[in-house]
Each structure stands twice: as structure tokens, then as C-alpha cells.
Design a protein around this motif. Structure first.
Motif, short mmCIF file in Angstrom:
data_model
loop_
_atom_site.label_atom_id
_atom_site.label_comp_id
_atom_site.label_asym_id
_atom_site.label_seq_id
_atom_site.Cartn_x
_atom_site.Cartn_y
_atom_site.Cartn_z
N PRO A 6 -11.04 1.05 -8.21
CA PRO A 6 -10.07 1.36 -9.27
C PRO A 6 -8.91 2.24 -8.83
N ARG A 7 -9.17 3.19 -7.94
CA ARG A 7 -8.07 4.06 -7.51
C ARG A 7 -7.04 3.31 -6.68
N ASN A 8 -7.39 2.14 -6.16
CA ASN A 8 -6.47 1.36 -5.34
C ASN A 8 -5.89 0.16 -6.09
N PHE A 9 -6.07 0.09 -7.37
CA PHE A 9 -5.65 -1.07 -8.14
C PHE A 9 -4.16 -1.05 -8.49
N LEU A 10 -3.51 0.09 -8.35
CA LEU A 10 -2.09 0.21 -8.69
C LEU A 10 -1.23 -0.74 -7.86
N PRO A 12 -1.86 -3.68 -6.20
CA PRO A 12 -1.88 -5.10 -6.60
C PRO A 12 -1.19 -5.33 -7.94
N CYS A 13 -1.31 -4.37 -8.86
CA CYS A 13 -0.65 -4.52 -10.16
C CYS A 13 0.87 -4.53 -9.99
N LEU A 14 1.38 -3.65 -9.15
CA LEU A 14 2.83 -3.62 -8.90
C LEU A 14 3.30 -4.91 -8.24
N LEU A 15 2.53 -5.42 -7.28
CA LEU A 15 2.90 -6.68 -6.64
C LEU A 15 2.94 -7.82 -7.65
N LEU A 16 1.98 -7.85 -8.55
CA LEU A 16 1.95 -8.88 -9.59
C LEU A 16 3.19 -8.78 -10.48
N LEU A 17 3.52 -7.58 -10.91
CA LEU A 17 4.70 -7.40 -11.76
C LEU A 17 5.98 -7.83 -11.05
N LEU A 18 6.07 -7.54 -9.76
CA LEU A 18 7.25 -7.95 -9.00
C LEU A 18 7.26 -9.45 -8.73
N LEU A 35 -1.78 -3.32 -17.75
CA LEU A 35 -2.60 -3.68 -16.60
C LEU A 35 -3.37 -2.52 -16.00
N HIS A 36 -2.81 -1.34 -16.14
CA HIS A 36 -3.31 -0.21 -15.35
C HIS A 36 -3.19 1.05 -16.17
N ASP A 37 -4.28 1.79 -16.24
CA ASP A 37 -4.30 3.03 -17.01
C ASP A 37 -3.85 4.18 -16.12
N GLY A 44 3.47 8.59 -9.25
CA GLY A 44 2.50 7.77 -8.53
C GLY A 44 3.00 6.37 -8.29
N VAL A 45 3.70 5.81 -9.28
CA VAL A 45 4.27 4.47 -9.13
C VAL A 45 5.32 4.48 -8.01
N TYR A 46 6.19 5.47 -8.00
CA TYR A 46 7.22 5.53 -6.96
C TYR A 46 6.59 5.75 -5.58
N ARG A 47 5.54 6.56 -5.49
CA ARG A 47 4.85 6.72 -4.20
C ARG A 47 4.27 5.39 -3.73
#
Length: 147
Positions: A6-10, A12-18, A35-37, A44-47
Motif C-alpha cells: 500500500p505505501r508504494n501504490f501512489l 502506479p496510480c499516478l501513471l494510470l492517471l497520466l 484511487l488513493h487515500d 508526496g505527489v510531487y515527490r
């Protein structure tokens, strides 16, 4: 499975959105919520986006805006699309394992009656350990821990 904990799910979610469409960071933060809580963690998103860009999975460009400051727009690269495809295949496997776990969890347990209900000390049958519908609840603190 470590890559998709779960801590690494961000990422893949960003790649999907892009993959759906190019966007700037703040737009991705807003679209990410279903998609992600991530509790609106823009930093964190920018990092994560900088890490994806360093890895060659996304690229970015600055675009001037007539109504505000210039914005960095992120785009999925071919390598990012390939990586996303691999992540999705892995998630299918994780989903199957989680589904098996949840079905077994909801089913008959050691020391339970034939219908899968646990007998309490009074001999009464109770499924109090499961909410209505036979699905285990995800504790609030665990859901908010998905990053």
C-alpha cells in the motif's frame, strides 16, 4: 508483492492517471482521491512525480498560463506505459490472492459450525466478527495508511 505494498501504490496510480491524460501536479492531486487515500498530500505527489521523472517513466514541460503562474505538465513516457502494464499484471495477481484470503476469512473457521458461524460461550451461533454481508471491515486506520 513489496513493490505494490500500500505505501508504494501512489506511483502506479499516478501513471494510470497520466495514461488517461497529461496533467499538472495539482490536477493529479485532485484526480487521485478516488484511487488513493493520500489525504491530499500534494508534497508526496510531487515527490513521487519527481521520482517517476528521474526513472524515465514520466516527463514534464513548463507551460505558461494566462491566468496564473506557469505550470509543469506531466506526460507518460513509453517506458512509463510499459511499467504501468507490468504493475497492472502484478495487481491482478495480488487481487486474486487478496480475494482468496477474504473468502477464506469469511468462510468456516477452525472451531466453527458447519455454516461458518462461530459459536459463542452460550452455544449461540454468531457471526459478530463480520459485518453484514459477510465481508470483513477495513479498519479506518488501515485505510488511511494506504500511500
Amino acid at each position: 508483492m513489496a513493490e505494490l505494498e500500500p505505501r508504494n501504490f501512489l506511483k502506479p496510480c499516478l501513471l494510470l492517471l497520466l495514461r488517461e491524460h497529461d496533467d499538472h501536479g495539482y490536477g493529479l492531486v485532485g484526480r487521485l482521491r478516488p484511487l488513493h487515500d493520500g489525504d491530499g498530500d500534494a508534497a508526496g505527489v510531487y515527490r513521487a512525480l519527481r521520482g517517476l521523472e528521474r526513472g524515465g517513466l514520466v516527463r514534464s514541460e513548463w507551460h505558461a498560463s494566462a491566468v496564473g503562474p506557469a505550470r509543469r505538465t506531466y506526460h507518460l513516457t513509453a517506458a512509463g506505459r510499459d511499467h504501468l502494464d507490468g504493475q497492472a499484471r502484478h495487481l491482478v495477481d495480488v487481487h486474486a490472492a487478496l480475494q482468496e484470503f477474504l473468502e477464506r476469512y469469511a468462510g468456516p473457521a477452525h472451531g466453527s459450525s458447519a455454516n461458518g458461524s462461530s459459536a459463542n460461550g452460550n452455544g449461540e451461533v454468531s457471526r459478530a466478527h463480520l459485518p453484514a454481508g459477510g465481508r470483513p471491515a477495513v479498519p479506518e486506520q488501515r485505510r488511511s495508511g494506504l500511500r
